[in-house]
Write a protein that holds these residues in place. Structure first.
Motif, mmCIF file in Angstrom:
data_model
loop_
_atom_site.group_PDB
_atom_site.id
_atom_site.type_symbol
_atom_site.label_atom_id
_atom_site.label_comp_id
_atom_site.label_asym_id
_atom_site.label_seq_id
_atom_site.Cartn_x
_atom_site.Cartn_y
_atom_site.Cartn_z
ATOM 1 N N SER A 1 0.833 -1.170 -0.093
ATOM 2 C CA SER A 1 0.027 -0.062 -0.020
ATOM 3 C C SER A 1 0.864 1.257 -0.072
ATOM 4 N N ASP A 2 2.140 1.121 0.596
ATOM 5 C CA ASP A 2 2.976 2.442 0.541
ATOM 6 C C ASP A 2 3.163 2.913 -0.905
ATOM 7 N N LEU B 1 -2.927 13.342 -3.125
ATOM 8 C CA LEU B 1 -3.015 12.202 -2.145
ATOM 9 C C LEU B 1 -1.895 11.928 -1.298
ATOM 10 N N ARG B 2 -0.805 11.785 -2.019
ATOM 11 C CA ARG B 2 0.617 11.506 -1.545
ATOM 12 C C ARG B 2 1.072 12.537 -0.442
ATOM 13 N N LEU C 1 -0.793 14.270 1.150
ATOM 14 C CA LEU C 1 -1.549 14.098 2.574
ATOM 15 C C LEU C 1 -1.187 12.788 3.147
ATOM 16 N N ARG C 2 -0.805 11.791 2.561
ATOM 17 C CA ARG C 2 -0.474 10.650 3.220
ATOM 18 C C ARG C 2 0.750 10.591 3.679
ATOM 19 N N GLU C 3 1.770 10.664 2.997
ATOM 20 C CA GLU C 3 3.067 10.724 3.472
ATOM 21 C C GLU C 3 3.555 11.030 4.669
ATOM 22 N N GLU D 1 1.975 9.543 7.748
ATOM 23 C CA GLU D 1 2.109 8.122 7.880
ATOM 24 C C GLU D 1 3.392 7.983 8.215
#
Length: 269
Positions: free
Chosen positions: A15-16, A25-26, A28-30, A33
């Motif tokens: 999923s990474d 999206l990235r 926000l995600r990275e 996480e």
């Protein structure tokens, strides 16, 4: 080595690496996480050399021999292997730079620690193009800047494209994200920095004139690609500097301008 051969793009263990081309999206995600993506064998090696810790590796089988030493040095870190088509389905683009690694983000370094002993610092105001961010870091590393600071709305230096364009030099230059902009410029002044804006203003001095004065500690602020530097920032700096232009050209791309200015304003002992 811990090798896992992928059979489906829906494998939750990778999923990474999903939707790497979705910038919004990235972004926000990275950070949320606590991870980033190191793309290419050279970049991931530089990340490891900087002491960053891998979460996993992600590569086509043909690159196993090239990274055999890296995988052997991290026997408990999973390495996910797949066909070129499957890897592309997962990431959203053709993986042709050898390999990737999902890396743990290093802990932020306090601003006071970064500024201690520094003499030349770059400050990036709202530069959102990750290619420019990476190119500026590469110039900062090559031209011996001590640190790079980024405003709250600036692009992520550890975003995949920034890291790739910097050729991994983003791991070599200490950096920090400021929390209050442009108020944090006052912190630089408290540490003895002269704060200069690289901006065309009526009173801007030629960069070589300022360089001749060889300020003991200098922070150079670079503005965003489109609108340039904000009025609030210009009001907060000590002076403005400009690169003399010829043939009616009024400016350079911010990354190109940074390299010229970093070289011209280098410490002259």
């Amino acid at each position: 080595m811990t090798l896992h051969y992928l059979e489906t793009a829906a494998d939750p263990r990778v999923s990474d690496y999903t939707q790497l081309t979705d910038v919004h999206l990235r972004k926000l995600r990275e950070p949320a996480e606590g991870m980033y993506i190191a793309e290419s064998s050279r970049v991931l090696r530089r990340a490891l050399a900087a002491g960053h810790q891998p979460r996993s590796f992600f590569l086509a089988e043909k690159w196993l021999a090239d990274l055999e030493d890296v995988l052997a040095a991290h026997p408990n870190v999973p390495a996910f292997i797949g066909s070129a088509a499957l890897l592309e389905e997962i990431t959203g683009f053709h993986l042709h730079r050898g390999a990737m690694a999902a890396m743990q983000r290093p802990a932020p370094v306090p601003l006071a620690t970064i500024l201690a002993g520094a003499r030349r610092v770059a400050v990036l105001e709202d530069i959102v193009d990750h290619t420019n961010v990476g190119a500026i870091f590469r110039s900062a590393a090559a031209l011996d800047l001590d640190a790079v600071l980024v405003s709250p709305r600036c692009g992520d230096p550890l975003y995949r494209r920034s890291v790739r364009v910097s050729m991994g030099t983003v791991f070599q230059v200490p950096w920090a994200r400021l929390e209050s902009w442009p108020a944090d410029l006052a912190v630089l002044k408290e540490h003895g920095f002269t704060v200069a804006a690289l901006e065309l203003t009526p009173d801007a001095e030629d960069v070589d004139v300022v360089a001749a004065r060889n300020p003991e500690r200098l922070a150079l602020v670079l503005g965003t690609e489109g609108a340039g530097m904000s009025a609030e920032t210009l009001a907060a700096v000590d002076l403005a500097v400009k690169i003399p232009m010829r043939r009616g050209v009024d400016s350079l791309n911010v990354a190109a301008a940074s390299a010229v200015a970093f070289w011209e304003l280098r410490v002259r002992d």
